[in-house]
Design a protein around this motif. Structure first.
Motif, PDB file in Angstrom:
ATOM      1  N   TYR A  49       0.814  -1.213   0.000  1.00  0.00           N
ATOM      2  CA  TYR A  49       0.000   0.000   0.000  1.00  0.00           C
ATOM      3  C   TYR A  49       0.853   1.271   0.000  1.00  0.00           C
ATOM      4  O   TYR A  49       0.299   2.371   0.097  1.00  0.00           O
ATOM      5  N   GLY A 103      -5.247  -0.718   7.634  1.00  0.00           N
ATOM      6  CA  GLY A 103      -5.150   0.730   7.541  1.00  0.00           C
ATOM      7  C   GLY A 103      -3.843   1.223   8.068  1.00  0.00           C
ATOM      8  O   GLY A 103      -3.110   0.493   8.751  1.00  0.00           O
ATOM      9  N   GLY A 148      -4.527   6.970   6.036  1.00  0.00           N
ATOM     10  CA  GLY A 148      -5.846   7.370   6.482  1.00  0.00           C
ATOM     11  C   GLY A 148      -6.970   6.600   5.839  1.00  0.00           C
ATOM     12  O   GLY A 148      -8.143   6.917   6.061  1.00  0.00           O
ATOM     13  N   HIS A 149      -6.686   5.593   5.019  1.00  0.00           N
ATOM     14  CA  HIS A 149      -7.707   4.794   4.362  1.00  0.00           C
ATOM     15  C   HIS A 149      -7.846   3.461   5.095  1.00  0.00           C
ATOM     16  O   HIS A 149      -6.833   2.817   5.456  1.00  0.00           O
ATOM     17  N   TYR A 207      -8.829  -0.074   4.304  1.00  0.00           N
ATOM     18  CA  TYR A 207      -9.039  -0.910   3.130  1.00  0.00           C
ATOM     19  C   TYR A 207      -9.775  -2.177   3.533  1.00  0.00           C
ATOM     20  O   TYR A 207      -9.421  -2.846   4.514  1.00  0.00           O
ATOM     21  N   VAL A 210     -12.348   0.943  -0.007  1.00  0.00           N
ATOM     22  CA  VAL A 210     -12.058   1.889   1.078  1.00  0.00           C
ATOM     23  C   VAL A 210     -13.338   2.072   1.867  1.00  0.00           C
ATOM     24  O   VAL A 210     -14.309   2.659   1.374  1.00  0.00           O
ATOM     25  N   HIS A 240     -13.386   3.697   4.796  1.00  0.00           N
ATOM     26  CA  HIS A 240     -13.427   5.020   5.423  1.00  0.00           C
ATOM     27  C   HIS A 240     -12.095   5.696   5.158  1.00  0.00           C
ATOM     28  O   HIS A 240     -11.042   5.050   5.089  1.00  0.00           O
ATOM     29  N   SER A 241     -12.155   7.018   5.109  1.00  0.00           N
ATOM     30  CA  SER A 241     -10.929   7.790   4.936  1.00  0.00           C
ATOM     31  C   SER A 241     -11.219   9.236   5.309  1.00  0.00           C
ATOM     32  O   SER A 241     -12.368   9.623   5.518  1.00  0.00           O
ATOM     33  N   GLY A 242     -10.156  10.019   5.414  1.00  0.00           N
ATOM     34  CA  GLY A 242     -10.310  11.447   5.619  1.00  0.00           C
ATOM     35  C   GLY A 242     -10.302  11.901   7.064  1.00  0.00           C
ATOM     36  O   GLY A 242     -10.462  13.099   7.326  1.00  0.00           O
ATOM     37  N   ASN A 266      -9.387   5.995  14.507  1.00  0.00           N
ATOM     38  CA  ASN A 266      -8.557   6.990  13.834  1.00  0.00           C
ATOM     39  C   ASN A 266      -8.467   8.218  14.725  1.00  0.00           C
ATOM     40  O   ASN A 266      -8.854   8.172  15.896  1.00  0.00           O
TER      41      ASN A 266
END
Length: 906
Positions: free
Chosen positions: A89, A113, A117-118, A120, A133, A135-137, A155
């Protein structure tokens, strides 16, 4: 943990750990994944990454292990095949979670992850693996955990939960305020069961209960029933800690927390650098058990290597998976061993819930042996543990020199083990403390070897402080469990030493009895004055042994001893008894014992102790004066002079009178009676017994000056002395009390006496006449002479003569039988009467003569009367009347006399 761990971590550092049901996966800083057994031995090794391994994850079957690293790769290795998958990754990956059913489903799903920040979600499709993905951000992914169909990840914003079954996000839990940055102190997520998620982040603990209204389909998938009520979460527990959370895991209804204790310089400054502090001021990490209300139940500090230089993120905590199908409540199934693993860079520490045996071992380690013993007795731990605890407890008490306490615990700790008992008996003996153990040594269940009991008894015997214990032990222990001889041999040298006590003597006597040495036992019992010694003598027939123990027996029970000595006087002579009693000295009242013995001996046999009658006179005078006079009258073996001195010295008047009378000094005796005793009656009796007229004169003289005695003398002389004689001798004018009454009594007694005398004379005269008549009639009877030539015929004739006598006697009622047999020879010439034609003269005295011999004698008269016949025939009794016999006697000539005795013929 041992095994391969020390060598592996000597050149590397541990970074993370994952635990399956059958193995452990350990990731290191160099990117290697080590597969270990539960003892720490390496089973496999995967060089999966080129940088530090950040996270590891097993599927539920434990067949695959996934790892992620700072090198940006995710690697999934099969543990039983060569299958290996690697996903790159390009950014450091911090968390990975395999689908629990990874091995059973062809979809081969996992989530991962990292710093990108993703989150997977990787799935195997027809055309290969495809990442989605989820979740991300919201910053880097720090942790991710997958349970059933629920995926939880953390996170920078907080914790989110996703339901993979229906592809829907369930909940969001905000990051605790004030917590350190996640890259410095990462959050920790643990699924306690299918619906409880435990979150440990910084100094905050939250427990979230996920409630999903779902029905399980036939194929195992979840189908939503009411989508409007699908996403619900309850925070069932939340609390703050005073320490940083380096790891968290469920433990039943409580939590296990790996705590990092902040130092004085804690705060953001501490987390400002990822480089380990070189100052080394960190504290030991601690494993704490807390409730959901933050009540601490237990705390243990971990002695890991280099803890001074480690930060909170350097530690991690994992636990063995819960087996079984329910996975409820964070509980292991019955038989499973709850194990936790604490990882630091250089150590892997195994943590287990303390059981009873751990508690006992901890108590022993801290020296609380009594509490450890109580725990074992309460049924905690294995039964075999009692032996170990007991042995260590006894060793501890011995080291502390608490010998008495150790001995008292032996029955409880050693129980029925004969080997253990014997070992401790000899150990106490080696320490010279065996006497304190003796009261607790068992005699049965178990029964020890003879040597153990003998050693114990000898230990008691050689210590004077325990002689009483020795005695009680010898009496209480069965005789068959030991031999008495070794103990006797240990005691006998002390017999004449200062260490010999009465208790030791009695114990030795008991041992002699056990060994059958009754004579020696008797000697000791006698010295000890045992009350039952007389029964012992009778039981074992020890009468000969009493010869040397006369004094002791008399002191113990004089009456019983005297009886025993009298009965066995043939074995022990009176002289031996007397000599022992005389030599006793001041030990006892030997003179009184002498008196009792000699008195009893005299009653049994008046002559047996004749050599000691002089001594006996003195003893009677001292101890029993009433018995002295009977003794003086009965004995002929004492010295009169010595006896008189004793009586004078002790003022024994009647005894003096008796001795003076026996010595012939009647006047002095009479003076004692009159002057000392003042007993005129006894004086009269004494004078009467002496048969001395002069003594009467003396009595009268000594009484004339005493009016009362004159009166009494007048009363008691009737029958012995003429009262007129006394009256004539009384001086004129002497007033005699009650003279008239006494004269009346004298006259009355005199008349009575006179009447009795006349009556007696009449009786005597009548008796004399009757006896003369009988004598005369007897003298007239013929006398039988035996014939020496024909003894047989003479015997027959004698028999007929006897029958004739009996017949005549019965006919005439005669009371006196005649002398019916004379000699067979002449008393002059000694020729037999069988010579023919010779007359024989026979007198009533049974002397017989030939007539010629009698005529020739110069002592005979000129005329003789022939009373016999010339033949030697036996003369029978005549049957003539008495009147004819009298006439013949009167008509006869001068009587002949027997030459030898002058008895007249009939």
């Amino acid at each position: 943990m041992g095994g391969s761990i020390p060598s592996l971590l000597s050149s590397d550092a541990a970074s993370c750990i994952a635990v399956a049901e059958r193995m452990i996966a350990l990731g290191t800083h160099d990117g290697t994944v080590h597969i270990l057994d539960f003892l720490g031995n390496q089973v496999k090794e995967f060089a999966a990454h080129s940088a530090a391994v950040n996270d590891l994850s097993f599927d539920i079957e434990g067949e695959y292990v996934g790892s992620c690293s700072d090198d940006g790769s995710v690697v999934i290795n099969s543990l039983f095949t060569d299958e290996k998958l690697k996903f790159d990754y390009h950014r450091p990956m911090k968390a990975i979670a395999l689908d629990p059913d990874y091995a059973r489903k062809t979809s081969r799903r996992f989530v991962a992850g990292g710093l990108a920040g993703h989150l997977y979600f990787n799935t195997k499709k027809w055309l290969g693996y495809r990442d989605q993905v989820l979740h991300s951000g919201e910053g880097p992914i720090h942790a991710v955990k997958w349970r059933t169909s629920l995926i939880a990840w953390a996170n920078d914003a907080g914790v989110k939960v996703y339901d993979a079954a229906n592809d829907q996000r369930i909940t969001f839990i905000e990051r605790p305020r004030g917590s350190p940055r996640p890259e410095i102190l990462v959050p920790h997520l643990v699924w306690q069961d299918d619906t409880l998620l435990v979150i440990g982040w910084g100094t905050s603990v939250k427990i979230a209960a996920i409630r999903t209204n779902l029905n399980r389909g036939a194929n195992g998938s979840y189908k939503p029933v009411a989508t409007s009520n699908m996403n619900q979460v309850d925070i069932v527990a939340s609390f703050q800690t005073s320490y940083y959370i380096s790891g968290i895991a469920p433990f039943g209804d409580t939590l296990v927390v790996l705590a990092y204790i902040p130092g004085e310089e804690d705060g953001e400054k501490e987390f400002s650098s990822t480089i380990p502090s070189r100052q080394g001021n960190a504290q030991r990490p601690e494993v704490r058990i807390v409730t959901w209300n933050n009540d601490e139940l237990a705390t243990d500090a971990l002695p890991v290597h280099g803890f001074e230089h480690y930060k909170a993120k350097d530690y991690s905590l994992a636990h063995a998976p819960f087996s079984g199908s329910s996975y409820a409540g964070g509980q292991w199934a019955a038989g499973d061993e709850p194990i936790y693993y604490v990882v630091s860079p250089k150590d892997v520490v195994i943590a287990k819930p303390r059981d009873a045996e751990d508690h006992i071992a901890w108590l022993l380690q801290h020296g609380w042996h009594e509490k450890a013993l109580a725990a074992v007795e309460a049924g905690q731990g294995r039964s075999e543990l009692l032996d170990e605890v007991g042995s260590r407890y006894l060793d501890h008490l011995i080291v502390e020199r608490k010998y008495a306490e150790a001995a008292s615990l032996c029955p409880k700790l050693l129980r029925g083990s004969a080997t253990a008992w014997e070992r401790w008996v000899f150990h106490f003996a080696h320490l010279r403390q065996l006497p304190v153990l003796v009261p607790y040594i068992p005699t049965e269940n178990p029964r020890l070897r003879d040597t153990a009991y003998e050693v114990a008894l000898v230990a008691l015997a050689t210590n004077p402080s325990f002689h009483k214990d020795l005695l009680s032990t010898v009496k209480s222990w069965p005789r068959v469990i030991y031999s008495a001889l070794p103990v006797i041999s240990a005691i006998e040298p002390q017999l004449n030493s200062s260490s010999m006590t009465d208790a030791l003597k009695e114990a030795l006597a008991e041992l002699y009895v056990i060994d059958g040495q009754y004579e020696k036992a008797f000697a000791l019992y006698a010295d000890l004055m045992k009350p039952d010694i007389f029964d012992f003598i009778e039981k074992h027939n020890l009468h000969e042994s009493i010869r040397e123990k006369v004094v002791q027996l008399m002191m113990l029970d004089c009456k019983h001893a005297v009886s025993l000595l009298i009965q066995n006087r043939d074995l022990i002579t009176p002289s031996e008894v007397v000599s022992q009693l005389l030599s006793a000295g001041n030990k006892c009242d030997s003179r009184y014992f002498l008196h009792l013995y000699l008195h009893s001996l005299f009653e049994v046999n008046p002559h047996a102790g004749k050599d000691f009658h002089d001594m006996q006179v003195e003893l009677y005078a001292e101890y029993d004066p009433k018995m002295l006079l009977p003794f003086l009258r009965s004995s002929q073996h004492y010295t009169l002079e010595k006896a008189y001195e004793i009586c004078v010295r002790r003022n024994l008047l009647r005894e003096q009178v008796f001795i003076l009378g026996r010595m012939g000094n009647s006047r002095q005796a009479l003076a004692v009676i009159i002057n000392e005793l003042g007993d005129i009656e006894e004086a009269v009796e004494f004078v009467s017994m002496q048969h001395d007229d002069d003594l009467w004169e003396e009595l009268i003289k000594q009484c004339l000056h005493k009016p009362e005695m004159v009166g009494v003398l007048l009363e008691h002389t009737v029958g012995n002395l003429d009262p007129l004689y006394i009256v004539n001798m009384v001086p004129n004018g002497l007033e005699i009390p009650r003279l008239r009454d006494r004269l009346v009594k004298i006259i009355t007694d005199y008349r009575t006496e006179t009447s009795l005398r006349h009556g007696c004379n009449d009786i005597l005269k009548a008796d004399c006449v009757n006896l003369l008549v009988k004598y005369y009639k007897e003298a007239k009877r013929a006398v039988c002479l035996s014939n020496e030539e024909d003894d047989a015929r003479a015997k027959r004739d004698a028999s007929r003569a006897t029958q004739a006598i009996e017949k005549t006697t019965s006919m005439r009622n005669m009371e006196v039988k005649s002398k019916t047999r004379g000699g067979g020879r002449c008393c002059m010439c000694f020729d037999p009467f069988s010579i023919q034609n010779v007359s024989v003269v026979v007198f009533f005295c049974c002397h017989a003569y030939h007539t010629t011999c009698l005529m020739d004698s110069t002592y005979t008269n000129s005329s003789k009367k022939e009373t016999g016949t010339t033949s030697p025939e036996v003369y029978e009794y005549e049957e003539e009347d008495d009147e004819d016999e009298d006439e013949d006697s009167q008509a006869g000539g001068p009587r002949m006399r027997c030459i030898l005795c002058t008895t007249a013929a009939s």
